[in-house]
Write an enzyme that holds these catalytic residues in place. Structure first.
Site, PDB file in Angstrom:
ATOM      1  N   HIS A   1       0.829  -1.213   0.000  1.00 57.68           N
ATOM      2  CA  HIS A   1       0.000   0.000   0.000  1.00 57.68           C
ATOM      3  C   HIS A   1       0.871   1.275   0.000  1.00 57.68           C
ATOM      4  O   HIS A   1       0.434   2.324   0.460  1.00 57.68           O
ATOM      5  CB  HIS A   1      -0.950   0.041   1.211  1.00 57.68           C
TER       6      HIS A   1
ATOM      7  N   SER B   1      16.910  20.390 -16.024  1.00 60.35           N
ATOM      8  CA  SER B   1      15.851  21.367 -16.237  1.00 60.35           C
ATOM      9  C   SER B   1      16.445  22.621 -16.869  1.00 60.35           C
ATOM     10  O   SER B   1      17.574  23.015 -16.567  1.00 60.35           O
ATOM     11  CB  SER B   1      15.182  21.729 -14.902  1.00 60.35           C
TER      12      SER B   1
ATOM     13  N   LYS C   1      18.249  20.280 -10.640  1.00 56.49           N
ATOM     14  CA  LYS C   1      17.470  19.059 -10.894  1.00 56.49           C
ATOM     15  C   LYS C   1      18.253  18.038 -11.707  1.00 56.49           C
ATOM     16  O   LYS C   1      19.026  18.362 -12.603  1.00 56.49           O
ATOM     17  CB  LYS C   1      16.175  19.407 -11.631  1.00 56.49           C
TER      18      LYS C   1
ATOM     19  N   GLU D   1      10.724   7.548 -16.667  1.00 56.26           N
ATOM     20  CA  GLU D   1       9.424   8.221 -16.784  1.00 56.26           C
ATOM     21  C   GLU D   1       8.815   7.930 -18.151  1.00 56.26           C
ATOM     22  O   GLU D   1       7.602   7.707 -18.275  1.00 56.26           O
ATOM     23  CB  GLU D   1       9.596   9.719 -16.575  1.00 56.26           C
TER      24      GLU D   1
END
Length: 433
Positions: A207, A328, A334, A341
């Protein structure tokens, strides 16, 4: 049995000559043609002459319009099948010669011509023409230009219906081997990653809540097991698809004395398909193939999701190297795990390809329908996408490190040993009795 299954006589095609095509009888069917100037008539005839008589054009007195031709062509994507179309044609020509339906000299001319066409295609010297509709007619028309009359005999006892299914099955069979090899490469990368992190304990989750401590290798090998089932599904699919449609012709076979077992064996199939109607209308193998691809894509998406989470500042469990990361344009701090992804995102394409095929086949009557021309692009896309996902996942796995210090600091939180402690207390209490 062969004669009972395929007893229908073959259709006979008649190809009108350009003289017939542009005779007064033909042109007078257009009420406006007689009013054109001689120069205009010549221009129209020259334009029409650019379009060859179609293989199916025997009863037609007009060529299709440019818009219809552009809409119905498939050469822009089905030229991907060229190698398998040539394989099928070679096997078919050899069978025709053995059965006395073609001379040995004609067969040799065809085989030599097909070899030259394949060489030209692979050298980038072949002219793909949209007015020849598809890969089959492009190759056959070019073969006719090269060797003449013998090439016209290649279509004996064969329809584009059974031809395209044979080509497509051969292509899918090779594609399955390609995907299976990519699955193995990713499994190897994951096993190596597990071996390099032997003994590393990480939080296990249910979970998305901390549950129990597990070994990182145990976690990584869970994905190896999923991939093993993916490979198994593909191999099962390959076994079921490996039956040859050649000889079914348009849908009812042929009365000519062909040897379907010879062509089937020559192309590496298990056997010929038993029912000619099923042979030209079957797309089960495509739907099963894309279903297997979709499950693989889901597994890769789950792997991508876990690694994206673990690379976040909140988790900080893993760090991808610069070689598999992006940044970025306005936030220099970043470092994004973009490949995983995209693996997560591209799973949607693979699922969409499956849904396209399922929707395409829903409600189609037997046997062949032109709708089925739309089966190839989703399959080509699915295979390309899944192979890309597998390859980049393996690349990512080879270029990440696990942050042992951060992981070890996280272990005391969440009461990960609660279950172990409860088990210990239960066992101790039982000994007391």
């Amino acid at each position: 049995m062969e004669s009972q299954l395929f007893s229908t006589s073959p259709s006979t095609f008649h190809f009108p000559s350009p003289k017939t095509l542009f005779s007064n009888k033909t042109t007078h069917r257009n009420p406006n043609f007689s009013s054109f100037t001689p120069k205009r008539k010549l221009a129209i005839q020259a334009k029409l002459m650019e379009k060859e008589n179609k293989l199916w054009g025997g009863r037609f007195e007009q060529t299709v319009t440019d818009k219809v031709e552009k809409f119905t062509e498939s050469i822009s994507f089905d030229k991907e099948l060229y190698k398998h179309d040539i394989m099928g044609s070679k096997a078919h020509a050899s069978m025709l010669a053995k059965q006395g339906l073609m001379s040995e000299s004609d067969k040799d001319s065809i085989l030599k011509g097909l070899d030259e066409i394949q060489r030209k295609i692979e050298a980038g010297e072949f002219e793909w023409r949209a007015d020849r509709e598809d890969v089959h007619m492009n190759i056959e028309a070019t073969l006719t230009e090269m060797i003449g009359e013998p090439a016209k005999k290649l279509h004996t006892a064969r329809s584009r219906n059974d031809q395209v299914l044979t080509d497509f099955k051969l292509w899918c069979r090779d594609a399955i081997d390609r995907i299976a090899a990519s699955i193995k490469n990713l499994q190897v990368a994951l096993v190596k990653l597990a071996l390099n992190n032997e003994g590393l304990i990480v939080p296990g989750y249910t979970h998305l809540q901390r549950a129990q401590p597990v070994l990182l290798p145990h976690l990584l090998l869970a994905y190896v097991e999923q991939l093993e089932r993916d490979a198994g599904r593909l191999l099962d699919c390959k076994l079921r698809m490996n039956f040859c449609p050649l000889g079914a012709c348009a849908l009812a076979g042929t009365g000519l004395p062909i040897d379907r077992f010879m062509t089937s064996e020559a192309l590496g199939f298990t056997a010929p398909m038993r029912n000619s109607i099923d042979a030209v209308s079957d797309r089960d193998f495509v739907m099963e193939f894309l279903s297997a691809n979709s499950i693989t894509a889901i597994h890769l998406s789950r792997l991508g999701e876990e690694w994206v989470l673990w690379a976040s500042e909140e988790f900080g469990f893993l760090t991808p190297s610069d070689s598999v990361s992006t940044g970025s344009s306005i936030m220099p701090q970043k470092k994004n795990p973009d490949p995983m992804e995209l693996v997560r995102g591209k799973s949607a394409r693979v699922i969409g390809d499956l849904v396209t095929l399922l929707t395409l086949c829903k409600g189609l009557p037997l046997a062949y329908n032109r709708d089925l021309q739309e089966d190839k692009e989703p399959v080509f896309d699915s295979v390309k996408t899944v192979v890309g996902m597998l390859e980049v996942s393996a690349e990512f796995a080879q270029n990440i490190t696990f942050n042992r210090e951060r992981i070890q600091k996280s272990l005391p939180a969440g009461h990960l040993d609660a279950t172990t402690l409860a088990d210990y207390l239960v066992n101790k209490a039982s000994y007391c009795y």
